[in-house]
Design a protein around this motif. Structure first.
Motif, short mmCIF file in Angstrom:
data_model
loop_
_atom_site.label_atom_id
_atom_site.label_comp_id
_atom_site.label_asym_id
_atom_site.label_seq_id
_atom_site.Cartn_x
_atom_site.Cartn_y
_atom_site.Cartn_z
N VAL A 64 -43.40 3.88 131.09
CA VAL A 64 -43.93 3.84 129.72
C VAL A 64 -42.83 4.18 128.72
N ARG A 65 -42.01 5.15 129.06
CA ARG A 65 -40.94 5.56 128.14
C ARG A 65 -39.94 4.43 127.92
N GLU A 66 -39.59 3.70 128.97
CA GLU A 66 -38.65 2.59 128.82
C GLU A 66 -39.27 1.46 127.99
N TRP A 67 -40.55 1.22 128.24
CA TRP A 67 -41.27 0.20 127.48
C TRP A 67 -41.33 0.57 126.00
N LEU A 68 -41.53 1.83 125.72
CA LEU A 68 -41.56 2.30 124.33
C LEU A 68 -40.23 2.02 123.63
N GLY A 69 -39.14 2.09 124.37
CA GLY A 69 -37.83 1.77 123.79
C GLY A 69 -37.79 0.35 123.26
N ALA A 70 -38.33 -0.59 124.04
CA ALA A 70 -38.36 -1.99 123.59
C ALA A 70 -39.28 -2.14 122.39
N MET A 71 -40.40 -1.43 122.40
CA MET A 71 -41.38 -1.56 121.32
C MET A 71 -40.88 -0.95 120.01
N VAL A 72 -40.18 0.17 120.09
CA VAL A 72 -39.66 0.81 118.88
C VAL A 72 -38.53 -0.01 118.28
N THR A 73 -37.59 -0.43 119.12
CA THR A 73 -36.46 -1.20 118.59
C THR A 73 -36.87 -2.62 118.19
N GLY A 74 -38.01 -3.07 118.68
CA GLY A 74 -38.54 -4.37 118.28
C GLY A 74 -39.47 -4.28 117.09
N HIS A 75 -39.63 -3.06 116.54
CA HIS A 75 -40.44 -2.81 115.35
C HIS A 75 -41.92 -3.14 115.57
N ILE A 76 -42.38 -2.87 116.80
CA ILE A 76 -43.79 -3.05 117.13
C ILE A 76 -44.51 -1.71 117.04
#
Length: 356
Positions: A64-76
């Motif tokens: 979940v933490r790694e996925w959150l990295g993609a979501m935050v940097t993708g502005h989601i």
């Protein structure tokens, strides 16, 4: 290289990079959709730690933490100064399945669905490669199509039928209706529930989805449905009924022989019956689709599913983007008058047809 050419080259390179970047992001969005992470964050409703989000979704914190990295940097997803994460409420609609319609997130799940057969598609391109990919090679497509259909229907019969007063009046009598390519029976059963005086047949060439359709009808306690294992390219030998209404959704371009399918439907239909062919709202020439935003999605989906499965059956391989113009030609050759067309949902068009 001239300055204008250099500017064009740089601009194109930047656009290609952005396309690739958004493609990677879309895959992570599909993960959030399939795992329920977006719904979990919406349920929490406030900034939370990765562990809290993982616990709410019933998942492992590290993933979940790694996925959150993609979501935050993708502005989601947004992040707070103390490293907590929240999904803005105005993002719920396209991403959440319980607190939104989740249509965009579900669409993103189509990317890994198609990539299930990625290596096989590459082989099909080669001159000495296979003609196509068989239906049995797909395990993710059926569930994805069901999810997309449910998003479109919202547990209601399709509006291309229910908003047509003539058809509604017909179904409120004792009409006999056939859903060609019925899949798991969602539309057939919704119509049967709302129009109990009519009889509904569902036909498909996939026995597995027909089993689901029968179970669906049983769970809804429907008495006016019948499901048949049948290839629409051949006339049913044991069917002793003619239909007042036949409809199909995104089916004709998939089959091996669209001409035979339309001829079969013509034979099944009563002389005064109605045939509704719902298909993709694109033109037959590539150049005429350039300004249509969904065209790349539809061509790619066709490449990975519609066209190749038809070719695997030694078929025509029309593909989803066979186009309005070619559709009208084949309808005419099958003996139909196309009396009207109108748009339905996203990227579909309805052809209203009667026998000549």
């Amino acid at each position: 290289m001239a300055s204008k050419d250099m500017e064009a080259a740089i601009s194109f390179q930047n656009r290609m990079f952005e396309t690739a970047r958004q493609g990677f992001l879309s895959v992570s969005i599909s993960v959030g959709s399939a795992t329920g992470l977006f719904d979990a964050m919406a349920t929490i409703g406030e900034a939370a730690t990765p562990q809290e989000i993982a616990d709410k979704a019933g998942l492992k914190e590290r993933y979940v933490r790694e996925w959150l990295g993609a979501m935050v940097t993708g502005h989601i997803i947004e992040i707070t100064p103390d490293d907590k994460y929240y999904l803005p409420k105005h993002h719920y609609g396209p991403l959440c399945h319980r607190q939104g319609n989740g249509r965009v997130a579900a669409l993103c799940e189509g990317i890994p669905m198609m990539c299930e057969v990625y290596q096989q598609i590459i082989q099909c391109f080669k001159k000495d490669g296979p003609n196509g990919i068989h239906y049995s090679d797909y395990t993710m497509n059926g569930p994805w199509q069901d999810k997309m259909l449910q998003k479109k229907l919202s547990n209601k019969p399709p509006t291309f039928i229910t908003e047509n007063k003539t058809l509604v009046d017909l179904l409120n009598t004792s009409a006999v209706v056939c859903d060609i390519g019925c899949g798991s029976g969602a539309i057939t059963c919704l119509l049967a529930k709302d129009f109990p005086k009519s009889q509904f047949y569902g036909m498909d060439l996939d026995n597995e989805v027909l089993t689901k359709a029968i179970s669906r009808a049983d769970s809804m306690e429907l008495q006016n449905t019948k499901f048949c294992l049948q290839d629409v390219c051949t006339i049913p030998k044991d069917l002793d009924v003619k239909f007042d209404l036949v409809f199909c959704i995104n089916v004709i371009h998939d089959v091996a022989r669209p001409d035979k399918a339309l001829n079969t439907i013509h034979t099944m239909l009563k002389d005064d019956g109605v045939f509704l062919m719902v298909d993709i709202d694109l033109h037959s020439k590539h150049a005429d689709n350039i300004d249509l935003p969904m065209a790349p999605v539809l061509y790619t989906t066709s490449l990975f599913r519609c066209m190749t499965t038809s070719l695997a059956m030694d078929g025509w391989g029309l593909g989803a983007a066979w186009g309005i113009e070619q559709a009208k030609v084949l309808l005419d050759e099958a003996g139909f008058n196309c009396t009207d067309t109108y748009p339905y949902a996203t990227s579909n068009i309805v052809f209203v047809c009667h026998k000549k």
